[in-house]
Each structure stands twice: as structure tokens, then as C-alpha cells.
Design a protein around this motif. Sequence first.
Motif, PDB file in Angstrom:
ATOM      1  N   UNK A 164       0.825  -1.204   0.000  1.00 42.60           N
ATOM      2  CA  UNK A 164       0.000   0.000   0.000  1.00 42.60           C
ATOM      3  C   UNK A 164       0.863   1.259   0.000  1.00 42.60           C
ATOM      4  N   UNK A 165       1.889   1.259   0.858  1.00 42.51           N
ATOM      5  CA  UNK A 165       2.757   2.435   0.939  1.00 42.51           C
ATOM      6  C   UNK A 165       3.596   2.602  -0.319  1.00 42.51           C
ATOM      7  N   UNK A 166       4.112   1.508  -0.857  1.00 44.25           N
ATOM      8  CA  UNK A 166       4.930   1.616  -2.071  1.00 44.25           C
ATOM      9  C   UNK A 166       4.113   2.179  -3.230  1.00 44.25           C
ATOM     10  N   UNK A 167       2.937   1.643  -3.417  1.00 46.17           N
ATOM     11  CA  UNK A 167       2.061   2.130  -4.480  1.00 46.17           C
ATOM     12  C   UNK A 167       1.749   3.610  -4.283  1.00 46.17           C
ATOM     13  N   UNK A 168       1.527   4.006  -3.044  1.00 49.01           N
ATOM     14  CA  UNK A 168       1.194   5.399  -2.743  1.00 49.01           C
ATOM     15  C   UNK A 168       2.383   6.323  -2.981  1.00 49.01           C
ATOM     16  N   UNK A 169       3.576   5.887  -2.597  1.00 47.92           N
ATOM     17  CA  UNK A 169       4.782   6.687  -2.833  1.00 47.92           C
ATOM     18  C   UNK A 169       5.031   6.878  -4.334  1.00 47.92           C
ATOM     19  N   UNK A 170       4.886   5.825  -5.109  1.00 45.74           N
ATOM     20  CA  UNK A 170       5.125   5.915  -6.548  1.00 45.74           C
ATOM     21  C   UNK A 170       4.170   6.922  -7.193  1.00 45.74           C
ATOM     22  N   UNK A 171       2.903   6.848  -6.828  1.00 47.05           N
ATOM     23  CA  UNK A 171       1.918   7.777  -7.386  1.00 47.05           C
ATOM     24  C   UNK A 171       2.168   9.203  -6.897  1.00 47.05           C
ATOM     25  N   UNK A 172       2.484   9.331  -5.622  1.00 45.71           N
ATOM     26  CA  UNK A 172       2.695  10.661  -5.052  1.00 45.71           C
ATOM     27  C   UNK A 172       3.883  11.357  -5.710  1.00 45.71           C
ATOM     28  N   UNK A 173       4.978  10.647  -5.906  1.00 41.00           N
ATOM     29  CA  UNK A 173       6.163  11.260  -6.510  1.00 41.00           C
ATOM     30  C   UNK A 173       5.908  11.680  -7.950  1.00 41.00           C
ATOM     31  N   UNK A 174       5.156  10.876  -8.677  1.00 45.43           N
ATOM     32  CA  UNK A 174       4.794  11.245 -10.042  1.00 45.43           C
ATOM     33  C   UNK A 174       3.961  12.520 -10.056  1.00 45.43           C
ATOM     34  N   UNK A 175       3.027  12.627  -9.120  1.00 46.75           N
ATOM     35  CA  UNK A 175       2.167  13.802  -9.048  1.00 46.75           C
ATOM     36  C   UNK A 175       2.938  15.037  -8.593  1.00 46.75           C
ATOM     37  N   UNK A 176       3.888  14.855  -7.682  1.00 48.92           N
ATOM     38  CA  UNK A 176       4.728  15.974  -7.230  1.00 48.92           C
ATOM     39  C   UNK A 176       5.484  16.572  -8.412  1.00 48.92           C
ATOM     40  N   UNK A 177       6.073  15.732  -9.255  1.00 43.76           N
ATOM     41  CA  UNK A 177       6.824  16.233 -10.403  1.00 43.76           C
ATOM     42  C   UNK A 177       5.901  16.967 -11.380  1.00 43.76           C
ATOM     43  N   UNK A 178       4.700  16.427 -11.559  1.00 41.70           N
ATOM     44  CA  UNK A 178       3.710  17.070 -12.427  1.00 41.70           C
ATOM     45  C   UNK A 178       3.308  18.428 -11.862  1.00 41.70           C
ATOM     46  N   UNK A 179       3.169  18.489 -10.544  1.00 43.10           N
ATOM     47  CA  UNK A 179       2.840  19.737  -9.861  1.00 43.10           C
ATOM     48  C   UNK A 179       3.916  20.791 -10.134  1.00 43.10           C
ATOM     49  N   UNK A 180       5.177  20.391 -10.061  1.00 38.17           N
ATOM     50  CA  UNK A 180       6.277  21.323 -10.316  1.00 38.17           C
ATOM     51  C   UNK A 180       6.283  21.801 -11.758  1.00 38.17           C
ATOM     52  N   UNK A 181       6.039  20.884 -12.676  1.00 37.84           N
ATOM     53  CA  UNK A 181       6.078  21.228 -14.101  1.00 37.84           C
ATOM     54  C   UNK A 181       5.033  22.281 -14.445  1.00 37.84           C
ATOM     55  N   UNK A 182       3.890  22.233 -13.769  1.00 34.98           N
ATOM     56  CA  UNK A 182       2.796  23.151 -14.073  1.00 34.98           C
ATOM     57  C   UNK A 182       2.764  24.371 -13.164  1.00 34.98           C
ATOM     58  N   UNK A 183       3.717  24.472 -12.232  1.00 37.70           N
ATOM     59  CA  UNK A 183       3.653  25.570 -11.275  1.00 37.70           C
ATOM     60  C   UNK A 183       3.818  26.911 -11.985  1.00 37.70           C
ATOM     61  N   UNK A 184       2.941  27.882 -11.701  1.00 39.61           N
ATOM     62  CA  UNK A 184       2.971  29.154 -12.442  1.00 39.61           C
ATOM     63  C   UNK A 184       4.109  30.091 -12.049  1.00 39.61           C
TER      64      UNK A 184
END
Length: 355
Positions: A146-166
Motif C-alpha cells: 500500500x505504501x509503495x504504491x502510494x509513494x510511486x503515485x505521489x512522486x509522479x504527481x509531485x513532479x507534475x505539480x512542479x512542471x505546471x507551477x505558475x
Amino acid sequence: MKKMVHFSSLLSGFSPKNGKKRRINLGREATIALAKEARKNGLLLTSPGNVSAKWSDNYVSAYSKGGNKGINQDCFIVWEGFGGKEDVMFCGVFDGHGPWGHLVGKRVKKVMPAYLLHYWQEAMAQCSILMNGELFKNANFDQFGMWKKSFLKACSTVDYDLELHPVIDSLYSGTAALTIIREGDLIVLANVGDSRAVLGTTSDDGSLVAVQLSVDFKPNLPQEAERIHQSGGRVCQAEDEPGVSRIRASIDEEPEGPGLALSRAFGDFFVKDFGLISEPDVIQRTITARDRFVILATDGVWDVVSNEKAVEIVSAGKEESAKKLVEYAAAQWKRKRPGYAADDISVVCLFLHNP
């Protein structure tokens, strides 16, 4: 302490057409509320100090100090009772780099707990049975999974968040991130970059030994170099930086062009198409009575201090253990690397059996 806010119940009033982004935003809002409550109760720490909840086995000492390169681009977070659950702790150290590195590190520190908690709640709901308004684990429940799956998704979303940051420009700036979850006797470590986790544990003869838990992800590691080359990037060393390997974008790039001395990082989008990834290496360890503490530290420590020496320093006393290790590392920069600008240094010491 208040029980965990179940995001699944918060989301029940929303239909799927509202989309993933709205669900994540709702989860972040709930996490922000929980974080404010934790900070008010002395359970969330982002500046030097200690955290020791009366009901917890954990004791944490944390400290950060800027080097001689300008603004301190390191930061950390300690969150006892993560997400409102008394048996869960989240800690992390973040090592920014580049002109906007201090902002990238702070941004990742801010959003990663929210994304991780959102995806963990989502995974828990998928692997649980709802009975009488409460969630119960099903027969196939996998705590680490559960934690591994959550970390993988979270890190992907964090990078996406940075890419779109205004506002934050992450093209030539980024951060390493080393984070840990403790849930009961399980610790889960997620590593993006070259910060390091070291365990202080007792050997058969009773002596204290250091066990490195994480990998320093540098471009010259064989598996990392292979991925970089297959992605069209290259690994080079500049004449004025002997022993320092960097990712460069392409064969056409001039040697003096920008390069990155990490093979995994958030941000740094100029080499994201050339082998740099933000995917974490996620590992687990079951805590035993022999395991005493875990040190999370940025490379400002490990560039000048051995694993064994760090464990020796931290074992001397827990109350100011992080500060003592940081100050020792800072002194070692002056002694071992005269003429070089000392790096920023951040340390989180998580003691596992607090009486």
C-alpha cells in the motif's frame, strides 16, 4: 487525539466526472487541516527542534544549517501522527539545487505529504471492506504494498505539480527527497536523489553498527547510466570536477553546458527526457529490538562524514543528536575541503524505541 479523517467519506458526495484533480485537491485541503492541527499540538516540525509524543515510541531530533553557497536550499519535515493516525510518522529531508532550488525543495516538502496521504487513503479503501461505517482490511492486505504504491503515485504527481507551477521555474532547478514512513514496526523508505538513510543497530556482540538503507543515486551507477544512455543522454565528468559525474542532455551539448550530478530528482526538466527520473526507490524494514535509530541526511553530511561516524555521534545522546551531527559535518567541510564552499546540511534522527 482526533481520529483520522477518511478521505473516502469526504469524497462520497462527488461523482467520478469531477475528475482526479478535484479529488486530489480535496485530499490536499483535508491534509492541510490535519497539518495545522498537528503543528498546533507540537507534532509537526519544519524548523530545528524535537518531537516526542507521549503516546508514541518515536523520538525525533531535526536540524538544518546553510553552507557557504548562499541561501540554504535544504529543508525537512517531521510529522508525528501523520494523517491523524497515532501509529504513523512521516519524515523527510529535501536538498534543493539550481537557482530556484530553495523554492523547489520547499514546494516538494509542502505537497508531498498531501499527495502521499491521498493515494494511501485511496489504496486503503481499495483493499478494505466497509462494515458499519468502518474500514476493515481484507485477506489480501499488503501493508508495504500500500505504501509503495502510494509513494510511486505521489512522486509522479509531485513532479507534475512542479512542471505546471505558475511561479517556480524548475527547468534548471530541482531537489532530492528522502522520506520515511513508520507504521507500527514497519518502516518504509522512499528515496529520490542522493540523500542517505543510515540505520544504527546492535550487532550480535552488542556493539552498535551502521547499516546503509538507501542508495545514493548518482549518474555513474551502472543501472542509472544504462537508463540515461538508453534515453539519449550521456554521463560526463568535467576537467574541473574530477570524480563528479553529471547527466548531460545530448551529444550535441557543449562540455560547459548544464549538467546534473543526480540521476533521480524532482524538477530539472531540462534532462527529464534524457534519463533523469523522479521515481523513488522504495524499500521496507521490519523494526526489531536491536534497531535503535535511523538517520536521514542530505549529502552535505555524507560527503565528509562516514556512516559509522554519524552513528557514533547520534548514539551519544538523542536530544540534540541532529544538531551535533550537523555541526560536526560543518567542521569537517572546513578541515577536509579547505577552499571549497561548504554544502547545506540537514539531518533528521528518528529514534525507534523511546521509553
